[in-house]
Design a protein around this motif. Structure first.
Motif, PDB file in Angstrom:
ATOM      1  N   THR A 216       0.986  -1.376  -0.116  1.00 43.82           N
ATOM      2  CA  THR A 216      -0.106   0.061  -0.148  1.00 43.82           C
ATOM      3  C   THR A 216       0.788   1.284  -0.156  1.00 43.82           C
ATOM      4  OG1 THR A 216      -1.701  -1.082   1.294  1.00 43.82           O
ATOM      5  CG2 THR A 216      -2.041   1.185   0.978  1.00 43.82           C
ATOM      6  N   LEU A 217       1.928   1.428   0.795  1.00 47.23           N
ATOM      7  CA  LEU A 217       2.983   2.358   0.729  1.00 47.23           C
ATOM      8  C   LEU A 217       3.522   2.653  -0.477  1.00 47.23           C
ATOM      9  CD1 LEU A 217       4.539   4.585   2.330  1.00 47.23           C
ATOM     10  CD2 LEU A 217       6.117   2.944   2.980  1.00 47.23           C
ATOM     11  N   GLU A 218       3.881   1.624  -1.128  1.00 50.84           N
ATOM     12  CA  GLU A 218       4.360   1.516  -2.490  1.00 50.84           C
ATOM     13  C   GLU A 218       3.548   2.006  -3.691  1.00 50.84           C
ATOM     14  OE1 GLU A 218       7.829  -1.924  -1.713  1.00 50.84           O
ATOM     15  OE2 GLU A 218       6.001  -2.292  -2.892  1.00 50.84           O
ATOM     16  N   ARG A 219       2.313   1.491  -3.768  1.00 52.87           N
ATOM     17  CA  ARG A 219       1.414   1.587  -4.802  1.00 52.87           C
ATOM     18  C   ARG A 219       0.380   2.704  -4.627  1.00 52.87           C
ATOM     19  NH1 ARG A 219       0.877  -4.366  -6.948  1.00 52.87           N
ATOM     20  NH2 ARG A 219       3.199  -4.983  -7.149  1.00 52.87           N
ATOM     21  N   ARG A 220      -0.084   2.586  -3.272  1.00 53.35           N
ATOM     22  CA  ARG A 220      -1.275   3.698  -3.023  1.00 53.35           C
ATOM     23  C   ARG A 220      -1.127   4.259  -1.629  1.00 53.35           C
ATOM     24  NH1 ARG A 220      -6.408   2.805  -5.186  1.00 53.35           N
ATOM     25  NH2 ARG A 220      -7.057   4.945  -4.367  1.00 53.35           N
ATOM     26  N   PRO A 221      -0.303   4.861  -1.473  1.00 57.11           N
ATOM     27  CA  PRO A 221      -0.011   5.632   0.022  1.00 57.11           C
ATOM     28  C   PRO A 221      -1.125   6.512   0.285  1.00 57.11           C
ATOM     29  CG  PRO A 221       1.414   6.791  -1.721  1.00 57.11           C
ATOM     30  CD  PRO A 221       0.801   5.552  -2.440  1.00 57.11           C
ATOM     31  N   ASP A 222      -1.946   6.969  -0.470  1.00 60.51           N
ATOM     32  CA  ASP A 222      -3.076   7.813  -0.061  1.00 60.51           C
ATOM     33  C   ASP A 222      -3.959   7.130   0.661  1.00 60.51           C
ATOM     34  OD1 ASP A 222      -3.456   6.548  -2.794  1.00 60.51           O
ATOM     35  OD2 ASP A 222      -5.583   6.969  -2.545  1.00 60.51           O
ATOM     36  N   LEU A 223      -4.009   5.537   0.603  1.00 61.70           N
ATOM     37  CA  LEU A 223      -4.986   4.963   1.515  1.00 61.70           C
ATOM     38  C   LEU A 223      -4.672   4.793   2.975  1.00 61.70           C
ATOM     39  CD1 LEU A 223      -5.607   1.934  -1.048  1.00 61.70           C
ATOM     40  CD2 LEU A 223      -7.129   3.770  -0.708  1.00 61.70           C
ATOM     41  N   LEU A 224      -3.357   4.958   3.210  1.00 62.58           N
ATOM     42  CA  LEU A 224      -2.726   4.922   4.562  1.00 62.58           C
ATOM     43  C   LEU A 224      -3.186   5.830   5.379  1.00 62.58           C
ATOM     44  CD1 LEU A 224       1.032   4.099   3.681  1.00 62.58           C
ATOM     45  CD2 LEU A 224      -0.816   2.324   4.437  1.00 62.58           C
ATOM     46  N   LYS A 225      -3.936   6.679   5.110  1.00 61.15           N
ATOM     47  CA  LYS A 225      -4.398   7.904   5.679  1.00 61.15           C
ATOM     48  C   LYS A 225      -5.781   7.355   6.735  1.00 61.15           C
ATOM     49  CE  LYS A 225      -3.072  11.852   2.873  1.00 61.15           C
ATOM     50  NZ  LYS A 225      -3.834  12.860   1.938  1.00 61.15           N
ATOM     51  N   GLU A 226      -6.384   6.568   6.025  1.00 57.22           N
ATOM     52  CA  GLU A 226      -7.620   5.648   6.536  1.00 57.22           C
ATOM     53  C   GLU A 226      -7.296   4.295   7.254  1.00 57.22           C
ATOM     54  OE1 GLU A 226     -10.166   7.684   7.458  1.00 57.22           O
ATOM     55  OE2 GLU A 226      -9.424   9.283   6.375  1.00 57.22           O
ATOM     56  N   ALA A 227      -6.205   3.989   6.808  1.00 55.40           N
ATOM     57  CA  ALA A 227      -5.960   2.542   7.208  1.00 55.40           C
ATOM     58  C   ALA A 227      -6.029   2.076   8.662  1.00 55.40           C
ATOM     59  CB  ALA A 227      -4.465   1.951   6.624  1.00 55.40           C
ATOM     60  N   VAL A 228      -6.797   0.844   9.153  1.00 53.93           N
ATOM     61  CA  VAL A 228      -6.676   0.638  10.307  1.00 53.93           C
ATOM     62  C   VAL A 228      -5.610  -0.480  10.565  1.00 53.93           C
ATOM     63  CG1 VAL A 228      -8.261  -0.956  11.803  1.00 53.93           C
ATOM     64  CG2 VAL A 228      -9.091   0.408  10.070  1.00 53.93           C
ATOM     65  N   LEU A 229      -4.614   0.082  11.688  1.00 56.06           N
ATOM     66  CA  LEU A 229      -3.545  -0.605  11.908  1.00 56.06           C
ATOM     67  C   LEU A 229      -3.524  -0.746  13.414  1.00 56.06           C
ATOM     68  CD1 LEU A 229      -1.012   1.519   9.601  1.00 56.06           C
ATOM     69  CD2 LEU A 229      -2.258  -0.672   9.142  1.00 56.06           C
ATOM     70  N   SER A 230      -2.490  -1.757  14.048  1.00 47.34           N
ATOM     71  CA  SER A 230      -2.274  -1.835  15.424  1.00 47.34           C
ATOM     72  C   SER A 230      -1.205  -1.158  15.584  1.00 47.34           C
ATOM     73  CB  SER A 230      -2.051  -3.401  15.474  1.00 47.34           C
ATOM     74  OG  SER A 230      -0.846  -3.647  14.968  1.00 47.34           O
TER      75      SER A 230
END
Length: 247
Positions: A216-230
Motif C-alpha cells: 500500500t505504501l508503494e502503490r497507493r500511499p493515499d489509502l494509508l490515511k484511513e488504514a486500520v493498523l495496530s
C-alpha cells in the motif's frame, strides 16, 4: 439482491453478467438480474428515446418520459421505490466502502445513460445516487453498471465459495492485498517465501499484514490515511517510511 438495469442495450449487460461467479450466483438464486429496455416505454412508432438538446449543442439527449415510465412500471411490480444509481463522471467515485453499503439493499436500480446524457428532469424525478468509476468518459452507463454489480455481488453472503475471500481482498482495512503464491515452490529462480511454507498460521498472518502495508505504501500511499493498523503495525509502517525517505 435484485438488480434492475434500465438500459438501451439489455443484451450487453445480461451477456456480461450471466457468466462466471455472478452468473452462478444468479443460478443459485442468491441474486437476480433484470435488464429493462427503455425503448419499450417509448410512445414513438420508431421507439425513439432521444432528441436534440434545447439551447443547441452537439449530440442527442435521452428523453425523460421513457425513463420515468420504465421506473414507474418497476415500482408497481416491486411494490416499492428502489434506490436508483445513475452512472456519471460527475458522480462520487465508487469504492469498496460504497459497495458494502449498497450490498445491504434488497433492490438496486442502475440507470444507464447514453448520447450526451439524460434530461435533467428524469434525474430529478428518479435518481437517488450519482456514481462514477473514474475520471473519464465512456459511451454509456452499461460498463460502469456491470463493474459496480460485480463488486457489490461479491459482498453478498454465499456468492463467493470461500466466505473469507471478500473480507481479506484489497481495501480491507484500507490496505491493498498481500502477494499470493501457488505451486510450484520455485519458478525461474523465484521461490515462494519460506514463511508461507512453514504452516505457522500466526507468522503467515503477520507476514501478510506487513506485505499489505508495504504494498500500500508503494502503490497507493493515499489509502494509508484511513488504514486500520495496530500499534505494532504503525511502528512497522513508520520504519518503512523512514527507509523510503533515506533511499
Amino acid at each position: 439482491m435484485n438488480y434492475h438495469i434500465l438500459t438501451l442495450f439489455p443484451d450487453m449487460v445480461l451477456n456480461g453478467l450471466n457468466t462466471s461467479i455472478i452468473g452462478r450466483a444468479a443460478e443459485k438464486g442468491l441474486l437476480s438480474i433484470e435488464a429493462i429496455d427503455i425503448r419499450d416505454y417509448s410512445k414513438d412508432k420508431h421507439h425513439s428515446v432521444d432528441d436534440y438538446p434545447y439551447g443547441g449543442g452537439a449530440g442527442m439527449v435521452m428523453q425523460p418520459m421513457p425513463i420515468c415510465e420504465a421506473y414507474d412500471d418497476l415500482c408497481r411490480k416491486t411494490g416499492k421505490k428502489p434506490r436508483v444509481i445513475y452512472m456519471t463522471p460527475q458522480g462520487t467515485v465508487f469504492n469498496q466502502t460504497i459497495a458494502g453499503e449498497l450490498a445491504k439493499e434488497e433492490d438496486l436500480v442502475f440507470l444507464c445513460g447514453h448520447y450526451e446524457g439524460i434530461d435533467e428532469r428524469a434525474l430529478n424525478l428518479v435518481a437517488t445516487d450519482f456514481l462514477s468509476i473514474g475520471d473519464y468518459v465512456l459511451t454509456g452507463g452499461e460498463l460502469p453498471a456491470m463493474v459496480m454489480i460485480d463488486c457489490i455481488s461479491r459482498l453478498i453472503p454465499g456468492v463467493l465459495n470461500n466466505e473469507s475471500s471478500a473480507e481479506f481482498e484489497s481495501f480491507h482495512d484500507n490496505l491493498l492485498e498481500y502477494p499470493q503464491y501457488t505451486r510450484p515452490e520455485e519458478y525461474r529462480g523465484l521461490k515462494v517465501p519460506e514463511v508461507l511454507l512453514s504452516g505457522h498460521h500466526k507468522n503467515i498472518e503477520s507476514w501478510r499484514r506487513e506485505q499489505s502495508i508495504k504494498r500500500t505504501l508503494e502503490r497507493r500511499p493515499d489509502l494509508l490515511k484511513e488504514a486500520v493498523l495496530s500499534k505494532k503495525e504503525e511502528e512497522f509502517l513508520n520504519k518503512l517510511m523512514k527507509e523510503q525517505e533515506n533511499g
